[in-house]
Design an enzyme around this catalytic site. Structure first.
Site, short mmCIF file in Angstrom:
data_model
loop_
_atom_site.label_atom_id
_atom_site.label_comp_id
_atom_site.label_asym_id
_atom_site.label_seq_id
_atom_site.Cartn_x
_atom_site.Cartn_y
_atom_site.Cartn_z
N TYR A 171 1.34 -6.86 -6.25
CA TYR A 171 2.08 -5.76 -6.86
C TYR A 171 3.51 -5.75 -6.30
O TYR A 171 3.90 -6.63 -5.55
CB TYR A 171 1.33 -4.45 -6.65
CG TYR A 171 0.00 -4.43 -7.37
CD1 TYR A 171 -0.05 -4.54 -8.76
CD2 TYR A 171 -1.21 -4.37 -6.66
CE1 TYR A 171 -1.27 -4.56 -9.44
CE2 TYR A 171 -2.42 -4.39 -7.34
CZ TYR A 171 -2.45 -4.49 -8.72
OH TYR A 171 -3.65 -4.53 -9.39
N HIS A 180 -1.77 -7.67 -2.94
CA HIS A 180 -2.40 -8.03 -4.21
C HIS A 180 -1.44 -8.39 -5.34
O HIS A 180 -1.78 -8.30 -6.51
CB HIS A 180 -3.35 -6.92 -4.67
CG HIS A 180 -4.39 -6.58 -3.65
ND1 HIS A 180 -5.21 -5.48 -3.77
CD2 HIS A 180 -4.76 -7.18 -2.50
CE1 HIS A 180 -6.02 -5.42 -2.73
NE2 HIS A 180 -5.78 -6.46 -1.95
N HIS A 205 1.19 0.42 -0.79
CA HIS A 205 0.48 -0.74 -1.33
C HIS A 205 1.43 -1.94 -1.36
O HIS A 205 2.20 -2.12 -2.28
CB HIS A 205 -0.05 -0.43 -2.73
CG HIS A 205 -1.12 -1.38 -3.19
ND1 HIS A 205 -1.33 -2.61 -2.61
CD2 HIS A 205 -2.05 -1.27 -4.19
CE1 HIS A 205 -2.34 -3.22 -3.24
NE2 HIS A 205 -2.79 -2.42 -4.19
#
Length: 379
Positions: free
Chosen positions: A184, A182, A179
């Protein structure tokens, strides 16, 4: 009327039913399930309800499932004890059962492994005493929060991701997604707004991507050569929907090329609306530009099959909390010209576990629209 529906269904089936292969991953069609945090794993352990949730969608024709974000083994990685983790015998046993049932239903599956970085509130579970870590000790809004990561922190997080990737292969997953989107942790290094470091991990795009590239390389070393590594990117950040990590194709290429060299096999390009052009002078979306610049396969995502993006339907007070079914003719056009390779479905698959089967068999009149209250259950 019946003729046009039949032709549309035939086209959808033809375009979406093509198999896709990367490394050792053979996906039966072009439909993926987008990762969506659901918070239905008490103590961080996926239970029978979670198993059934994923297996139901595989049984109804989703070719590749990318799981909700699941925390790597680092104390500062998470922000809830209801979000699944990807470490510990209990959690990994839960994930192994998810894999078993998805495979039995004919699907393929990759976990999305995750560290939230500065998005974590002080004192949040599962480790309330853990510090909030980020590249530079600033939040997405630029205000000081937590502390900047030391080299020891960097090394520990990279090792945690590599361990998670190895565990994913060991318990039978078909690939792994990192990931990097977004807002993060990985994305916090990629974006200049949160990366103000003056060491080797900050500065120009080639330096800002160093952390991500080292992390990818460690994961690549921890798994077999045929085990695909997917890397998720986005321009937008959580609660900051207009910011961009790359203003031009050249800046985007500078961020992506080191990731390819480190071992990324597929890019998952997250946008709010898949039909939105990424840069002026071209109709290509983020997935299209990423494929053009890297030569790697890409996954597109963003309001597929719905008439509204997620913001009004997730955040109270921003508009309608419902989204109606929308056609996918534009999506099929883009898939036909190979702008991207796979399409990830999010809220439409929450609303209707049989979305893939209905679209592939022409039963689009039976599709279920999305409503925010569906978030309250795992069905």
């Amino acid at each position: 009327m019946h003729v046009s529906i039949s032709r549309s269904a035939e086209r959808a089936a033809q375009v979406l039913s093509r198999p896709f292969t990367v490394g050792g991953l053979a996906v039966p069609n072009r439909i993926a399930m987008a990762p969506m945090t659901r918070m239905f794993s008490p103590g961080g352990v996926p239970n029978a309800q979670v198993v059934a949730y994923y297996a139901r969608r595989a049984a109804a024709g989703v070719g590749l499932i990318i799981t909700e974000g699941t925390y790597v083994d680092h104390p500062s990685a998470g922000l809830s004890d209801s979000v699944p983790r990807f470490y510990g015998e209990d959690a990994l046993a839960g994930w192994a059962e998810v894999v078993k049932q998805v495979h039995s239903a004919g699907g393929r599956i990759a976990p999305q492994i995750w560290h939230v970085g500065v998005s974590r509130a002080e004192g949040a579970p599962p480790y309330p005493e853990a510090p909030v870590l980020s590249p530079s000790g600033v939040g997405l809004d630029g205000r000081p929060i937590g502390r900047a990561m030391t080299q020891g922190d960097v090394d520990a997080v990279i090792a945690a991701f590599a361990d998670a990737a190895a565990a994913a292969e060991r318990i039978g997953f078909d690939g792994v997604e990192l990931h990097g989107a977004h807002g993060y942790l990985i994305d916090q290094f990629l974006w200049g707004g949160t990366n103000r470091r003056t060491d080797a991990y900050g500065g120009d795009p080639a330096s800002r991507v160093r952390f991500a590239a080292e992390l990818v390389a460690a994961c690549r070393k921890a798994v077999s050569a045929e085990f695909p590594i997917i890397f998720r990117t986005s321009q937008w950040k959580q609660d900051h929907y207009d910011v961009r990590m790359a203003e031009t194709p050249q800046e985007l290429e500078a961020l992506l090329t080191p990731l390819v060299e480190a071992g990324v096999d597929v890019f998952h390009s997250s946008t709010r609306r898949y039909w939105t052009p990424e840069f002026e002078g071209s109709d290509l979306n983020l997935a299209g530009w990423t494929k053009k610049l890297t030569g790697k396969p890409t996954i597109t995502v963003g309001s597929v099959g719905l008439n509204q993006d997620f913001l009004p339907t997730f955040v109270p007070g921003t508009g309608s909390e419902r989204a109606q079914v929308a056609d996918i003719e534009n999506l099929l056009d883009r898939l036909e010209r190979d702008e991207f390779d796979l399409v990830a479905i999010g809220r439409a698959l929450l609303a209707d576990p049989e979305w893939a089967e209905k679209v592939l068999t022409g039963r689009t009149d039976a599709l279920v629209p999305y409503a925010k209250e569906q978030l309250g259950t795992l069905h």
